[in-house]
Write a protein that holds these residues in place. Structure first.
Motif, PDB file in Angstrom:
ATOM      1  N   LEU A   3      -1.225  -1.520   7.807  1.00 46.12           N
ATOM      2  CA  LEU A   3      -1.769  -0.059   7.594  1.00 46.12           C
ATOM      3  C   LEU A   3      -2.341   0.636   8.723  1.00 46.12           C
ATOM      4  O   LEU A   3      -2.272   1.917   8.657  1.00 46.12           O
ATOM      5  N   ALA A   4      -3.136  -0.173   9.645  1.00 48.09           N
ATOM      6  CA  ALA A   4      -3.686   0.563  10.660  1.00 48.09           C
ATOM      7  C   ALA A   4      -2.615   1.195  11.679  1.00 48.09           C
ATOM      8  O   ALA A   4      -2.988   2.064  12.437  1.00 48.09           O
ATOM      9  N   ASP A   5      -1.549   0.750  11.832  1.00 40.55           N
ATOM     10  CA  ASP A   5      -0.455   1.199  12.600  1.00 40.55           C
ATOM     11  C   ASP A   5       0.177   2.474  12.043  1.00 40.55           C
ATOM     12  O   ASP A   5       0.628   3.176  12.970  1.00 40.55           O
ATOM     13  N   ASN A   6       0.155   2.822  11.012  1.00 32.78           N
ATOM     14  CA  ASN A   6       0.726   3.941  10.297  1.00 32.78           C
ATOM     15  C   ASN A   6      -0.205   4.796   9.404  1.00 32.78           C
ATOM     16  O   ASN A   6      -0.526   4.208   8.331  1.00 32.78           O
ATOM     17  N   PRO A   7      -0.793   5.824   9.997  1.00 37.41           N
ATOM     18  CA  PRO A   7      -1.851   6.239   9.320  1.00 37.41           C
ATOM     19  C   PRO A   7      -1.353   7.117   8.000  1.00 37.41           C
ATOM     20  O   PRO A   7      -2.081   7.092   6.906  1.00 37.41           O
ATOM     21  N   ALA A   8      -0.034   7.272   7.840  1.00 34.67           N
ATOM     22  CA  ALA A   8       0.303   7.954   6.695  1.00 34.67           C
ATOM     23  C   ALA A   8       0.179   7.031   5.550  1.00 34.67           C
ATOM     24  O   ALA A   8      -0.277   7.308   4.455  1.00 34.67           O
ATOM     25  N   LEU A   9       0.758   6.018   5.774  1.00 31.63           N
ATOM     26  CA  LEU A   9       0.442   4.828   4.464  1.00 31.63           C
ATOM     27  C   LEU A   9      -0.772   4.559   4.446  1.00 31.63           C
ATOM     28  O   LEU A   9      -1.043   4.298   3.172  1.00 31.63           O
ATOM     29  N   TYR A  10      -1.696   4.538   5.313  1.00 31.27           N
ATOM     30  CA  TYR A  10      -3.334   4.239   5.166  1.00 31.27           C
ATOM     31  C   TYR A  10      -3.719   5.292   3.854  1.00 31.27           C
ATOM     32  O   TYR A  10      -4.545   5.049   3.226  1.00 31.27           O
ATOM     33  N   TYR A  11      -3.363   6.780   4.461  1.00 36.42           N
ATOM     34  CA  TYR A  11      -4.093   7.719   3.687  1.00 36.42           C
ATOM     35  C   TYR A  11      -3.242   7.591   2.021  1.00 36.42           C
ATOM     36  O   TYR A  11      -3.950   7.929   1.031  1.00 36.42           O
ATOM     37  N   ILE A  12      -2.161   7.405   2.046  1.00 33.66           N
ATOM     38  CA  ILE A  12      -1.319   7.117   0.611  1.00 33.66           C
ATOM     39  C   ILE A  12      -1.777   5.970   0.192  1.00 33.66           C
ATOM     40  O   ILE A  12      -2.124   6.047  -1.279  1.00 33.66           O
ATOM     41  N   CYS A  14      -4.848   5.044   0.061  1.00 36.78           N
ATOM     42  CA  CYS A  14      -6.411   5.475  -0.152  1.00 36.78           C
ATOM     43  C   CYS A  14      -6.300   6.313  -1.212  1.00 36.78           C
ATOM     44  O   CYS A  14      -7.066   6.171  -2.348  1.00 36.78           O
ATOM     45  N   VAL A  15      -5.519   7.124  -1.338  1.00 35.48           N
ATOM     46  CA  VAL A  15      -5.391   8.122  -2.573  1.00 35.48           C
ATOM     47  C   VAL A  15      -4.852   7.584  -3.791  1.00 35.48           C
ATOM     48  O   VAL A  15      -5.645   7.608  -4.810  1.00 35.48           O
ATOM     49  N   VAL A  16      -4.001   6.337  -3.876  1.00 33.64           N
ATOM     50  CA  VAL A  16      -3.410   5.580  -4.788  1.00 33.64           C
ATOM     51  C   VAL A  16      -4.876   4.673  -5.162  1.00 33.64           C
ATOM     52  O   VAL A  16      -4.944   4.767  -6.471  1.00 33.64           O
ATOM     53  N   ALA A  17      -5.394   4.277  -4.324  1.00 29.93           N
ATOM     54  CA  ALA A  17      -6.792   3.718  -4.704  1.00 29.93           C
ATOM     55  C   ALA A  17      -7.875   4.039  -5.282  1.00 29.93           C
ATOM     56  O   ALA A  17      -8.274   3.954  -6.498  1.00 29.93           O
TER      57      ALA A  17
END
Length: 85
Positions: A3-12, A14-17
């Motif tokens: 997740l740290a490699d792809n910021p978009a996946l990280y933000y998605i 976080c929003v889902v969590a």
């Protein structure tokens, strides 16, 4: 994939969590509020029953908690009526 490699996946993620946490808290809080309201209603009904509806036999006493509440109510009534004079 990290997740740290792809910021978009990280933000998605976080929003889902946050959404899942919000829904869980909403469900639990709703249940908790309903429980508290039901406990208050049950206590009020018990107080009304023991104080105003139940007929006590000769020598039978009211429960101690009802006696305490009666004394407090009488204090407040006496205190408020003495202030009006």
């Amino acid at each position: 994939m990290n997740l740290a490699d792809n910021p978009a996946l990280y933000y998605i993620f976080c929003v889902v969590a946050l959404l899942v946490a919000f829904l869980i808290v909403r469900r639990v809080a709703s249940c908790l509020i309903k429980s508290v309201v039901m406990i208050v209603v049950a206590a009020a009904l018990a107080f009304i029953y023991f104080n105003y509806i139940k007929v006590y036999d000769e020598g039978e006493k009211k429960p101690e908690i009802i006696q305490k509440v009666d004394r407090e109510v009488q204090k407040h009534i006496h205190h408020s009526s003495s202030q009006k004079k």
